[in-house]
Design a protein around this motif. Structure first.
Motif: not given
Length: 89
Positions: A39-40, A44-45, A49-51
């Motif tokens: 679940a973690r 996380a995935v 979100v990359e800037v």
């Protein structure tokens, strides 16, 4: 500016559909992890979100109005700017 890592937090997920829980259990087993670790990983995935991937303001507005057919704006007329200032004495 670097962000400091937040301390670990605990969450509880109530009313999780039994089918979702079973799929999580199977996916965790396939990946050799506990259900909690799986679940973690999923969170996380999903939340990474990359800037650079974030849309700029114009793109965010375009995405917001696209389902309604977009917005047609008239072209802004050209603006003449004066001569650059001189800093010579």
């Amino acid at each position: 500016m670097a962000h400091a890592l937040a301390p670990a937090a605990t969450i509880t997920i109530r009313n999780l559909d039994g089918r979702v829980k079973e799929r999580l259990r199977i996916r965790a087993a396939m990946n050799g992890r506990s259900m909690e670790a799986e679940a973690r990983s999923i969170l996380a995935v999903a939340l990474a979100v990359e800037v650079d991937d974030a849309p700029d303001l114009a793109e965010a507005i375009r995405r917001r109005v696209a389902p309604f057919g977009g917005i047609d704006l008239e072209e802004h007329p050209a603006v003449t700017i004066g001569a650059s200032p001189s800093f010579d004495r």
